[in-house]
Design a protein around this motif. Structure first.
Motif, mmCIF file in Angstrom:
data_model
loop_
_atom_site.group_PDB
_atom_site.id
_atom_site.type_symbol
_atom_site.label_atom_id
_atom_site.label_comp_id
_atom_site.label_asym_id
_atom_site.label_seq_id
_atom_site.Cartn_x
_atom_site.Cartn_y
_atom_site.Cartn_z
ATOM 1 N N THR A 1 22.926 38.854 47.190
ATOM 2 C CA THR A 1 23.390 38.420 45.870
ATOM 3 C C THR A 1 24.498 39.324 45.336
ATOM 4 O OG1 THR A 1 21.559 39.610 44.838
ATOM 5 C CG2 THR A 1 21.266 37.240 45.187
ATOM 6 N N GLY A 2 24.439 40.601 45.632
ATOM 7 C CA GLY A 2 25.499 41.516 45.183
ATOM 8 C C GLY A 2 26.846 41.146 45.782
ATOM 9 N N SER A 3 26.860 40.818 47.057
ATOM 10 C CA SER A 3 28.108 40.407 47.705
ATOM 11 C C SER A 3 28.604 39.078 47.141
ATOM 12 C CB SER A 3 27.905 40.265 49.212
ATOM 13 O OG SER A 3 27.543 41.492 49.775
ATOM 14 N N LEU A 4 27.689 38.166 46.866
ATOM 15 C CA LEU A 4 28.076 36.878 46.301
ATOM 16 C C LEU A 4 28.611 37.035 44.877
ATOM 17 C CD1 LEU A 4 25.067 34.889 47.725
ATOM 18 C CD2 LEU A 4 27.466 34.566 48.357
ATOM 19 N N ILE A 5 28.031 37.944 44.123
ATOM 20 C CA ILE A 5 28.530 38.221 42.773
ATOM 21 C C ILE A 5 29.928 38.832 42.859
ATOM 22 C CG2 ILE A 5 28.196 39.714 40.750
ATOM 23 C CD1 ILE A 5 25.153 39.165 41.090
ATOM 24 N N THR A 6 30.144 39.711 43.812
ATOM 25 C CA THR A 6 31.479 40.300 44.007
ATOM 26 C C THR A 6 32.495 39.224 44.365
ATOM 27 O OG1 THR A 6 30.464 42.362 44.741
ATOM 28 C CG2 THR A 6 32.779 42.014 45.330
ATOM 29 N N TYR A 7 32.107 38.307 45.232
ATOM 30 C CA TYR A 7 32.978 37.190 45.626
ATOM 31 C C TYR A 7 33.354 36.355 44.404
ATOM 32 C CZ TYR A 7 34.104 32.620 47.673
ATOM 33 O OH TYR A 7 34.695 31.427 47.995
ATOM 34 N N ALA A 8 32.358 35.973 43.604
ATOM 35 C CA ALA A 8 32.635 35.162 42.420
ATOM 36 C C ALA A 8 33.467 35.934 41.400
ATOM 37 C CB ALA A 8 31.325 34.688 41.796
ATOM 38 N N SER A 9 33.230 37.224 41.290
ATOM 39 C CA SER A 9 34.020 38.049 40.366
ATOM 40 C C SER A 9 35.481 38.108 40.794
ATOM 41 C CB SER A 9 33.448 39.463 40.296
ATOM 42 O OG SER A 9 32.133 39.435 39.815
ATOM 43 N N ALA A 10 35.718 38.188 42.082
ATOM 44 C CA ALA A 10 37.100 38.175 42.580
ATOM 45 C C ALA A 10 37.769 36.851 42.253
ATOM 46 C CB ALA A 10 37.118 38.437 44.083
ATOM 47 N N LEU A 11 37.028 35.753 42.385
ATOM 48 C CA LEU A 11 37.598 34.447 42.052
ATOM 49 C C LEU A 11 37.860 34.317 40.559
ATOM 50 C CD1 LEU A 11 35.637 32.037 44.425
ATOM 51 C CD2 LEU A 11 37.950 32.940 44.672
ATOM 52 N N VAL A 12 36.979 34.888 39.728
ATOM 53 C CA VAL A 12 37.222 34.895 38.284
ATOM 54 C C VAL A 12 38.522 35.641 37.989
ATOM 55 C CG1 VAL A 12 36.423 35.844 36.071
ATOM 56 C CG2 VAL A 12 34.827 34.642 37.533
ATOM 57 N N THR A 13 38.717 36.763 38.656
ATOM 58 C CA THR A 13 39.925 37.565 38.453
ATOM 59 C C THR A 13 41.176 36.788 38.859
ATOM 60 O OG1 THR A 13 38.652 39.574 38.852
ATOM 61 C CG2 THR A 13 41.048 39.744 39.018
ATOM 62 N N ILE A 14 41.139 36.173 40.036
ATOM 63 C CA ILE A 14 42.299 35.406 40.515
ATOM 64 C C ILE A 14 42.596 34.241 39.575
ATOM 65 C CG2 ILE A 14 43.106 33.880 42.364
ATOM 66 C CD1 ILE A 14 41.517 35.732 44.299
ATOM 67 N N ASN A 15 41.564 33.496 39.208
ATOM 68 C CA ASN A 15 41.771 32.369 38.298
ATOM 69 C C ASN A 15 42.241 32.845 36.925
ATOM 70 O OD1 ASN A 15 41.128 30.243 40.063
ATOM 71 N ND2 ASN A 15 38.960 30.568 39.735
ATOM 72 N N GLY A 16 41.744 33.988 36.487
ATOM 73 C CA GLY A 16 42.203 34.560 35.223
ATOM 74 C C GLY A 16 43.672 34.932 35.266
ATOM 75 N N VAL A 17 44.113 35.478 36.392
ATOM 76 C CA VAL A 17 45.533 35.810 36.553
ATOM 77 C C VAL A 17 46.372 34.538 36.521
ATOM 78 C CG1 VAL A 17 47.253 36.687 38.196
ATOM 79 C CG2 VAL A 17 45.161 37.985 37.758
ATOM 80 N N PHE A 18 45.942 33.496 37.248
ATOM 81 C CA PHE A 18 46.666 32.230 37.232
ATOM 82 C C PHE A 18 46.718 31.643 35.820
ATOM 83 C CE2 PHE A 18 45.632 31.233 41.946
ATOM 84 C CZ PHE A 18 46.772 31.915 42.351
ATOM 85 N N LEU A 19 45.593 31.693 35.121
ATOM 86 C CA LEU A 19 45.528 31.162 33.757
ATOM 87 C C LEU A 19 46.467 31.933 32.835
ATOM 88 C CD1 LEU A 19 44.050 29.019 32.097
ATOM 89 C CD2 LEU A 19 42.316 30.730 31.585
#
Length: 168
Positions: free
Chosen positions: A51-69
């Motif tokens: 779950t920690g790795s999956l949370i890190t993965y989702a956090s990276a996607l939040v960051t990327i999408n936040g940058v795009f936004l």
């Protein structure tokens, strides 16, 4: 690979993304059956431990999408968005709403993984299958959604804007 094979792969890839553009909820719901089947067959037994790795993965996607936004909001008056408005007048709001939806999905996925990490194993097969399907839905949604967003952004930034889009 030959050029003919590459064209065929491109054609099928474009069809998939066209379908994703129109009915992403249904595509996600259908593809989410694959991880559920793998789980029920016993191949995805280490989700709780990762779950920690999956949370890190989702956090990276939040960051990327936040940058795009952030880029979309800041570059509203740029040449890219002038070109966007001329080809697809509604795409700006579609892209903006899509990025917001991706960020929401990532946050929900993070919360789901926190619940998985905190709650002990569930012995009821029906409840665990429902939970696994929800988990599968969100991991497929955020993964394919990230690829789709990247595809849209890079096509906007390049000169390769396709007029075949469903969003005309």
């Amino acid at each position: 690979m030959s050029e003919k094979e590459m064209n065929k792969i491109d054609r099928y890839t474009n069809r998939f993304w066209d379908l994703w553009e129109i009915k992403s909820i249904f595509v996600t719901a259908l593809v989410a059956l694959l991880p559920l089947a793998l789980y029920l067959l016993g191949f995805l037994g280490l989700i709780r431990e990762n779950t920690g790795s999956l949370i890190t993965y989702a956090s990276a996607l939040v960051t990327i999408n936040g940058v795009f936004l952030t880029l979309i909001v800041t570059l509203k008056q740029s040449q890219i968005f002038e070109r966007l408005r001329s080809f697809f007048p509604i795409l700006y709001s579609y892209l903006y709403d899509g990025l917001k939806g991706q960020i929401k999905s990532c946050i929900i996925f993070i919360l789901i993984n926190l619940v998985i990490a905190l709650v002990g194993p569930v012995s009821n097969k029906v409840i665990s299958s429902i939970g696994m399907y929800i988990w599968s839905y969100f991991i497929i949604n955020i993964s394919f959604g990230a690829f789709y967003t990247l595809r849209i952004i890079t096509r906007l930034a390049s000169s390769k804007i396709e007029k075949r889009s469903v969003l005309k």
